[in-house]
Design a protein around this motif. Structure first.
Motif: not given
Length: 411
Positions: A352-363
């Motif tokens: 989830a941490l890795a996913t959140g870090s990636a998503l914050l670049a887009w959403v």
């Protein structure tokens, strides 16, 4: 609380942990801020926490080691090893050195998971059953109390002169903590592990599967830590895009969280024996579900209130979970049970941490907070039906304390 402080070893251990946690709190937040300053990236700053979680995924090995060796000498050498490891951060001064920070945080996570398992088991041997709740509550309250000062001090030092003072302070606190643990007069016997290594490796998870209370705690933890994994990188976005402040301002939010932790810890200490571990964990999860939506408000006061609630939530969940493990597990299995729970919970947290870090670049961060709230409400469901506490399993007879050397258990 008074009874706990009258116990010599408990006093020494709590003070030692306070010192260690003071350095840990400053370093944990400080390295994320330092990466943000070096790179300007919320994603790369969030990956500091991902590296720590990745190291913590070695928890099953750490749990087996914690049950294989005497816990006191193990904690001594773990503190000294941590002091040496963090000194490598002194050379991470440019953007190209960020990998060093990630590597050290991985080691930090691995050693940290070992220390937590060994500590959970050591307390169960060192203290009578009636003091376990107070010990867990005191350690958690002290940790959160130190967050009132150390994060903002660490963030200020890094913004002013860089990470060197924070790193050196953390290294010194590890050394002092190791010396303090060496002074304990605890009497513990070595645990015999004569079975096949795979059987011993999986013994913690088998015990969880066979114990309803721990099985439900595991399910709730897996679900809840998905939300808590998403929140770590999201805090950088809240500071930058919601509050429009610089990265070191995250230290102010951590102070609010620390104050909430103090209040939550003191409250937990007062009510845990009356309401039980299950209700304490459930209350913490529901408190976080209330707090996360408040973080969507781009105003300082509501965000500080939300961080206060999250601090209280973390403490109550941790106190309830540790006490539940100690009271539902034989001493010779505590390290592996604690590690198995940590491992199973941290896998989804790390993803989830890795996913959140990636998503914050887009959403935007606000939809993520709504998703986290729904996840936490789902996490509360398993804790609604945990059975009442059972008598604690009989512990093996203690043996005289050994010299501070890591000696394997004999069969």
């Amino acid at each position: 609380m008074a009874g706990l402080m009258q116990h010599r070893d408990a006093r020494i251990y709590v003070l030692a942990q306070c010192l260690s946690v003071a350095g840990d709190s400053a370093l944990w937040l400080g390295m994320g801020i330092w990466v943000k300053i070096l790179t300007g990236s919320n994603t790369e700053a969030g990956l500091v926490f991902f590296a720590y979680i990745a190291g913590a995924l070695t928890a099953p090995i750490g749990g087996m080691v914690a049950d294989r060796f005497r816990r006191r000498p193990l904690l001594i050498w773990a503190n000294f090893a941590s002091a040496a490891a963090v000194c490598a951060l002194l050379v991470a001064t440019h953007r190209g050195d960020v990998w060093i920070i990630y590597a050290v945080m991985f080691v930090y996570g691995a050693v940290g998971s070992l220390v937590i398992s060994a500590q959970t088991a050591l307390l169960a041997v060192m203290l009578p059953d009636e003091l376990l709740g107070d010990a867990n509550a005191t350690l958690q309250t002290a940790e959160q109390g130190l967050r009132v000062l150390t994060p903002i001090a660490g963030a200020g030092l890094i913004a002013w002169v860089g990470p060197k003072p924070v790193v050196l302070i953390d290294a010194v606190t590890f050394v002092i903590a190791g010396i303090a643990v060496a002074s304990l007069k605890i009497r513990e016997s070595a645990v015999s592990m004569a079975g096949h290594w795979m059987d011993e490796f999986t013994a913690g998870m088998r015990h969880i599967r066979q114990t309803e209370a721990l099985r439900k705690l595991l399910l709730a933890g897996v679900i809840a830590l998905i939300a808590f994994g998403l929140i770590q990188p999201t805090l950088y976005a809240i500071v930058a895009n919601g509050l429009h402040r610089s990265p070191p301002f995250l230290g102010v939010l951590q102070v609010a969280m620390g104050v909430g932790g103090i209040v939550g810890g003191l409250l937990s200490m007062a009510i845990q024996d009356k309401i039980g571990e299950r209700v304490l964990v459930l209350a913490g999860i529901l408190a976080a579900a209330v707090a996360f939506p408040i973080l969507t408000i781009g105003s300082l006061v509501p965000v500080l209130i939300a961080m206060f609630l999250i601090g209280a939530c973390f403490v109550s969940v941790n106190i309830g979970a540790y006490t539940l493990i100690q009271r539902r597990t034989p001493n010779e299995l505590i390290g592996r049970v604690d590690a198995a729970l940590s491992m199973a919970i941290m896998v989804p947290q790390g993803l989830a941490l890795a996913t959140g870090s990636a998503l914050l670049a887009w959403v935007n961060f606000r939809p993520l907070l709504v998703v986290m709230t729904v996840i936490l409400l789902l996490a509360a469901i398993p804790m609604l039906g945990v059975p009442a506490p059972e008598p604690r399993a009989a512990q093996p007879e203690a043996a005289p304390a050994e010299t501070p050397a890591v000696e394997p258990a004999t069969s």
